[in-house]
Design a protein around this motif. Structure first.
Motif, mmCIF file in Angstrom:
data_model
loop_
_atom_site.group_PDB
_atom_site.id
_atom_site.type_symbol
_atom_site.label_atom_id
_atom_site.label_comp_id
_atom_site.label_asym_id
_atom_site.label_seq_id
_atom_site.Cartn_x
_atom_site.Cartn_y
_atom_site.Cartn_z
ATOM 1 N N VAL A 201 0.862 -1.183 0.000
ATOM 2 C CA VAL A 201 0.000 0.000 0.000
ATOM 3 C C VAL A 201 0.897 1.231 0.000
ATOM 4 O O VAL A 201 1.656 1.456 0.938
ATOM 5 C CB VAL A 201 -0.946 0.033 1.223
ATOM 6 N N GLU A 202 0.785 1.991 -1.083
ATOM 7 C CA GLU A 202 1.601 3.186 -1.238
ATOM 8 C C GLU A 202 0.702 4.381 -1.500
ATOM 9 O O GLU A 202 -0.408 4.235 -2.010
ATOM 10 C CB GLU A 202 2.572 3.025 -2.421
ATOM 11 N N VAL A 203 1.205 5.564 -1.167
ATOM 12 C CA VAL A 203 0.507 6.798 -1.486
ATOM 13 C C VAL A 203 1.448 7.622 -2.379
ATOM 14 O O VAL A 203 2.643 7.703 -2.126
ATOM 15 C CB VAL A 203 0.082 7.577 -0.219
ATOM 16 N N CYS A 204 0.877 8.152 -3.458
ATOM 17 C CA CYS A 204 1.658 8.965 -4.393
ATOM 18 C C CYS A 204 1.282 10.421 -4.193
ATOM 19 O O CYS A 204 0.110 10.755 -4.018
ATOM 20 C CB CYS A 204 1.370 8.559 -5.829
ATOM 21 N N LEU A 205 2.277 11.279 -4.249
ATOM 22 C CA LEU A 205 2.077 12.696 -4.002
ATOM 23 C C LEU A 205 2.809 13.496 -5.070
ATOM 24 O O LEU A 205 3.994 13.283 -5.307
ATOM 25 C CB LEU A 205 2.611 13.043 -2.606
ATOM 26 N N LEU A 206 2.098 14.391 -5.723
ATOM 27 C CA LEU A 206 2.687 15.284 -6.709
ATOM 28 C C LEU A 206 2.737 16.664 -6.088
ATOM 29 O O LEU A 206 1.714 17.205 -5.674
ATOM 30 C CB LEU A 206 1.828 15.290 -7.986
ATOM 31 N N CYS A 207 3.942 17.221 -5.992
ATOM 32 C CA CYS A 207 4.076 18.525 -5.353
ATOM 33 C C CYS A 207 5.220 19.311 -5.991
ATOM 34 O O CYS A 207 6.011 18.770 -6.760
ATOM 35 C CB CYS A 207 4.291 18.374 -3.850
ATOM 36 N N GLY A 208 5.296 20.560 -5.636
ATOM 37 C CA GLY A 208 6.361 21.429 -6.125
ATOM 38 C C GLY A 208 7.642 21.211 -5.349
ATOM 39 O O GLY A 208 7.840 20.184 -4.693
ATOM 40 N N SER A 209 8.503 22.206 -5.399
ATOM 41 C CA SER A 209 9.820 22.076 -4.773
ATOM 42 C C SER A 209 9.772 22.183 -3.249
ATOM 43 O O SER A 209 10.730 21.838 -2.566
ATOM 44 C CB SER A 209 10.783 23.125 -5.331
ATOM 45 N N SER A 210 8.683 22.664 -2.718
ATOM 46 C CA SER A 210 8.551 22.718 -1.264
ATOM 47 C C SER A 210 7.244 22.034 -0.893
ATOM 48 O O SER A 210 6.334 21.967 -1.712
ATOM 49 C CB SER A 210 8.580 24.162 -0.764
ATOM 50 N N PRO A 211 7.111 21.484 0.247
ATOM 51 C CA PRO A 211 8.010 21.411 1.395
ATOM 52 C C PRO A 211 9.110 20.368 1.187
ATOM 53 O O PRO A 211 9.105 19.628 0.221
ATOM 54 C CB PRO A 211 7.083 21.015 2.544
ATOM 55 N N THR A 212 9.989 20.317 2.144
ATOM 56 C CA THR A 212 11.113 19.387 2.064
ATOM 57 C C THR A 212 10.628 17.951 2.222
ATOM 58 O O THR A 212 9.534 17.694 2.735
ATOM 59 C CB THR A 212 12.147 19.686 3.173
ATOM 60 N N LEU A 213 11.461 17.021 1.816
ATOM 61 C CA LEU A 213 11.128 15.600 1.914
ATOM 62 C C LEU A 213 10.889 15.188 3.369
ATOM 63 O O LEU A 213 9.946 14.457 3.675
ATOM 64 C CB LEU A 213 12.237 14.753 1.290
ATOM 65 N N GLY A 214 11.729 15.680 4.280
ATOM 66 C CA GLY A 214 11.571 15.366 5.706
ATOM 67 C C GLY A 214 10.240 15.841 6.253
ATOM 68 O O GLY A 214 9.575 15.130 7.017
#
Length: 196
Positions: free
Chosen positions: A22-35
């Motif tokens: 079970v995975e969730v995919c997220l499309l986002c810009g350069s922010s926020p950081t990965l952490g």
């Protein structure tokens, strides 16, 4: 007049593993950081983890059942014409099981679909608008029917409000299909964990 858009913001496709398979995919810009995203994903999905784990336990069957189903059944389609709900599976036996079905998952789906289309509207009443045939014009009212082939057998039963279409392996004796189908229908419709 034409308008051209120039996109200068880099997009990231991030995939987070919530639990096994079970995975969730997220499309986002350069922010926020990965952490920061990792913390947010954990916070956001934490309330749903128990639900996801329980759903994962019944995959690929897609429903929980408290009684055992006959091992000759390769798949079924159960329709409730009052509630307009259905329950269907062609994965009663896990793909990696030693009792691997002789027909592929795709073949089981196609056989069950074909059997349904063959029976509905010609022997059983259809709830689909603009059905080609009307079984009420027949001189009798069919409630059960079956077919046998070299590779599989199918049995259908109409017990209002239910219509039940079952795909069997070729090992089941033809005379046993009626009893097994009726018993399975009873199990599925009386099981409190299945709402159809």
């Amino acid at each position: 007049m034409s308008v051209a858009f120039i996109i200068d913001v880099p997009y990231r496709l991030l995939i987070f593993n919530l639990i096994k398979d079970v995975e969730v995919c997220l499309l986002c810009g350069s922010s926020p950081t990965l952490g920061k995203l990792e913390k947010e994903i954990t916070r956001f999905w934490k309330p749903a983890l128990d639900t996801l784990k329980s759903v994962r336990q019944v995959f690929p069957r897609n429903f929980q059942i408290t009684s055992s189903i006959d091992p000759n059944i390769l798949g079924f389609l159960l329709l409730n014409n009052e509630t307009h709900r259905c329950l269907s599976t062609v994965s009663l036996v896990p793909e990696d099981s030693q009792d691997k079905p002789t027909l592929s998952r795709k073949e089981r789906i196609e056989i069950l679909r074909s059997f349904y289309h063959q029976i509905i509207g010609s022997f059983f009443a259809s709830t689909v608008d603009q059905s080609n045939t009307d079984p009420s014009k027949l001189s009798h009212s069919a409630t059960e029917t079956y077919i046998t082939t070299d590779t599989h057998k199918c049995y259908a039963i109409q017990s209002l409000p239910y219509q039940f279409f079952v795909l069997y392996n070729n090992d089941i004796p033809t005379y046993a299909m009626r009893n097994v189908t009726q018993k399975t229908l009873s199990i599925l419709t009386k099981d409190k964990s299945i709402q159809i």
